[in-house]
Design an enzyme around this catalytic site. Structure first.
Site, mmCIF file in Angstrom:
data_model
loop_
_atom_site.group_PDB
_atom_site.id
_atom_site.type_symbol
_atom_site.label_atom_id
_atom_site.label_comp_id
_atom_site.label_asym_id
_atom_site.label_seq_id
_atom_site.Cartn_x
_atom_site.Cartn_y
_atom_site.Cartn_z
ATOM 1 N N HIS A 200 0.868 -1.188 0.000
ATOM 2 C CA HIS A 200 0.000 0.000 0.000
ATOM 3 C C HIS A 200 0.906 1.240 0.000
ATOM 4 O O HIS A 200 1.995 1.206 0.585
ATOM 5 C CB HIS A 200 -0.875 -0.049 1.266
ATOM 6 C CG HIS A 200 -1.800 1.105 1.412
ATOM 7 N ND1 HIS A 200 -1.389 2.324 1.920
ATOM 8 C CD2 HIS A 200 -3.112 1.235 1.124
ATOM 9 C CE1 HIS A 200 -2.418 3.146 1.918
ATOM 10 N NE2 HIS A 200 -3.468 2.510 1.442
ATOM 11 N N PRO A 201 0.485 2.334 -0.633
ATOM 12 C CA PRO A 201 1.375 3.504 -0.749
ATOM 13 C C PRO A 201 1.857 4.093 0.585
ATOM 14 O O PRO A 201 2.878 4.787 0.612
ATOM 15 C CB PRO A 201 0.518 4.533 -1.501
ATOM 16 C CG PRO A 201 -0.567 3.757 -2.142
ATOM 17 C CD PRO A 201 -0.762 2.495 -1.366
ATOM 18 N N ALA A 202 1.161 3.826 1.680
ATOM 19 C CA ALA A 202 1.645 4.329 2.978
ATOM 20 C C ALA A 202 2.841 3.521 3.469
ATOM 21 O O ALA A 202 3.572 3.963 4.349
ATOM 22 C CB ALA A 202 0.526 4.295 4.015
ATOM 23 N N LYS A 203 3.039 2.325 2.901
ATOM 24 C CA LYS A 203 4.132 1.455 3.339
ATOM 25 C C LYS A 203 5.423 1.838 2.603
ATOM 26 O O LYS A 203 5.405 2.673 1.704
ATOM 27 C CB LYS A 203 3.769 -0.014 3.098
ATOM 28 C CG LYS A 203 2.368 -0.418 3.598
ATOM 29 C CD LYS A 203 2.251 -0.462 5.119
ATOM 30 C CE LYS A 203 0.850 -0.464 5.655
ATOM 31 N NZ LYS A 203 0.051 -1.634 5.490
ATOM 32 N N THR A 204 6.521 1.171 2.928
ATOM 33 C CA THR A 204 7.822 1.587 2.391
ATOM 34 C C THR A 204 7.938 1.387 0.879
ATOM 35 O O THR A 204 8.575 2.180 0.185
ATOM 36 C CB THR A 204 8.947 0.853 3.159
ATOM 37 O OG1 THR A 204 8.862 1.275 4.525
ATOM 38 C CG2 THR A 204 10.321 1.168 2.612
#
Ligand SMILES: *Cc1c(COP(=O)(O)O)cnc(C)c1O
Length: 405
Positions: A200-204
């Site tokens: 997901h884009p919030a992850k690294t």
């Protein structure tokens, strides 16, 4: 007196992706190739993941939630079974057990790190058994990127005849040392049966939506490949888009009921392009976390970063601070509103999952004293590649003001 309009400072979200021209080029190449969904990019991304993380099999799918669902499913979790999960985690860790008709049984967490421990999991195991559930798997979550004692959970699982599935969605790139001095990367599955990650884009690493299960169990990997593609035997291999080599109807044999959790080639191309930059991304996150840790000393003891777990070198997913709300006399929602007014995004990770309406059991909130204490104080500040040193100083200043310090 007239006040000159001032250019407002840009809003700093708590998380964001870092997508560059090379990522755009990789996606464009996939988009104009013969395949849009399951094609060569899936296998290439899986090969890059096994190379980077160390476990022999990678099963890519279309979210971290799907990864947890096929991981639990491939281990045979079903009705009557209990899945031990921490009270502080993203809801998907527990929801995936419910998808299979199993019962998530919540374990308390350490009040300062937010991590489930073998001891708190042991108490949840006893609770599951006394309620008539059969514990099958235990799911440590490496919250914020810090490891939740992988060797300790491996030993616990051995003692109780369980399997460990690491929910490593926060921890791609995290490294830890075991008691013998061996160095491991989360995802090598040295102390677990499987490890799941989210892109997901919030992850690294960003894929838009995507995830993977890493494992050394090749049979389970084959079953996960079927489960991600309806339960069809042909789910094991990508279909031949030219339709020339099908050869037999065996690929359309339905072995069990599965899902459509396939990750498209377009997004796997993005995932692989991002993964090539993992070391740089992780290095930058570590640098920013160290800068925060240094500057947050000015706000101590009212505000402190989470304590470091011994033996771990985290790939920080979240910049978590613990705010002593009783000391500052300002409630946390007010702190968040003031931060937002100063252009600083923040987030809570997480509301204890057993308090969420579908999980609200006949449990007293005091049943999770560690999770309650962690939840009351936790706040995630902006952390992402592209955040500047000046931004970090701005966040720490705004936090001090918001807390009335
Ligand atoms: C993000 C996350 C998930 C779910 O991943 P998605 O890709 O958003 O489905 C699961 N567990 C944890 C701990 C996460 O942070």
């Amino acid at each position: 007196m007239t006040v000159m309009p001032v250019e407002p400072l840009p809003f700093l979200p708590y998380a964001r992706q870092a997508v560059d021209a090379d990522d755009v080029a990789a996606v464009t190449a996939a988009l104009t190739s013969d395949w849009l969904t399951t094609g060569p990019e899936v296998a290439r991304f899986e090969a890059a993941l096994t190379e980077t993380l160390g476990a022999p099999s990678a099963v890519v799918c279309n979210s971290g939630t799907a990864a947890l669902h096929i991981a639990y499913g491939a281990l045979g979790v079903g009705r009557g079974d209990a899945v031990i999960v921490p009270a502080i985690t993203f809801v998907a860790t527990a929801n995936a057990a419910r998808f299979l008709g199993a019962q998530p049984v919540f374990a308390d967490v350490d009040a300062d790190t937010g991590l489930m421990t073998p001891a708190t999991a042991e108490a949840a195991l006893a609770e599951a058994r006394s309620a008539g559930w059969t514990p099958r798997i235990v799911v440590p979550v490496h919250l914020a990127g810090q490891v939740a004692d992988p060797p300790g959970f491996a030993a616990l699982a051995d003692r109780h005849g369980l399997q460990v599935v690491e929910d490593a969605c926060h921890a791609i790139g995290t490294v830890y040392r075991d008691a013998e001095g061996g160095v491991h990367r989360v995802g090598d599955c040295a102390h677990s049966h499987m490890a799941s990650f989210s892109f997901h884009p919030a992850k690294t690493i960003a894929m838009g939506e995507g995830g993977v299960v890493m494992t050394a169990d090749r049979e389970a990997a084959d079953r996960m490949r079927r489960l991600r593609s309806h339960g069809l035997r042909g789910g094991i291999t990508p279909p031949d888009p030219a339709g020339t080599e099908r050869g037999s109807a065996a690929g359309y044999t339905l072995d069990e009921i599965g899902h459509n959790y396939r990750a498209p080639d377009i997004l796997c191309a993005l995932g692989r392009s991002q993964l090539a930059k993992l070391d740089r991304f992780v290095g930058e996150r570590r640098r920013l976390e160290a800068l925060y840790r240094q500057q947050l000393k000015d706000l101590a003891p009212a505000v402190r970063p989470v304590p470091l777990v011994a033996g771990g070198t985290p790939a920080w997913h979240l910049q978590v601070v613990l705010i002593d709300v009783d000391r500052i006399g300002v409630d946390r929602d007010t702190v968040m509103q003031r931060l937002s007014g100063a252009g600083v995004g923040s987030q809570i990770h997480y509301i204890p999952v057993p308090w969420q309406p579908p999980y609200r059991q006949a449990l007293d909130r005091s049943a999770f004293p560690g999770a309650t204490r962690y939840f009351r104080r936790t706040l995630s500040l902006p952390l992402y590649v592209g955040l500047s040193d000046g931004d970090v100083a701005r966040v720490v200043d705004a936090l001090g003001v918001a807390c009335g310090l």
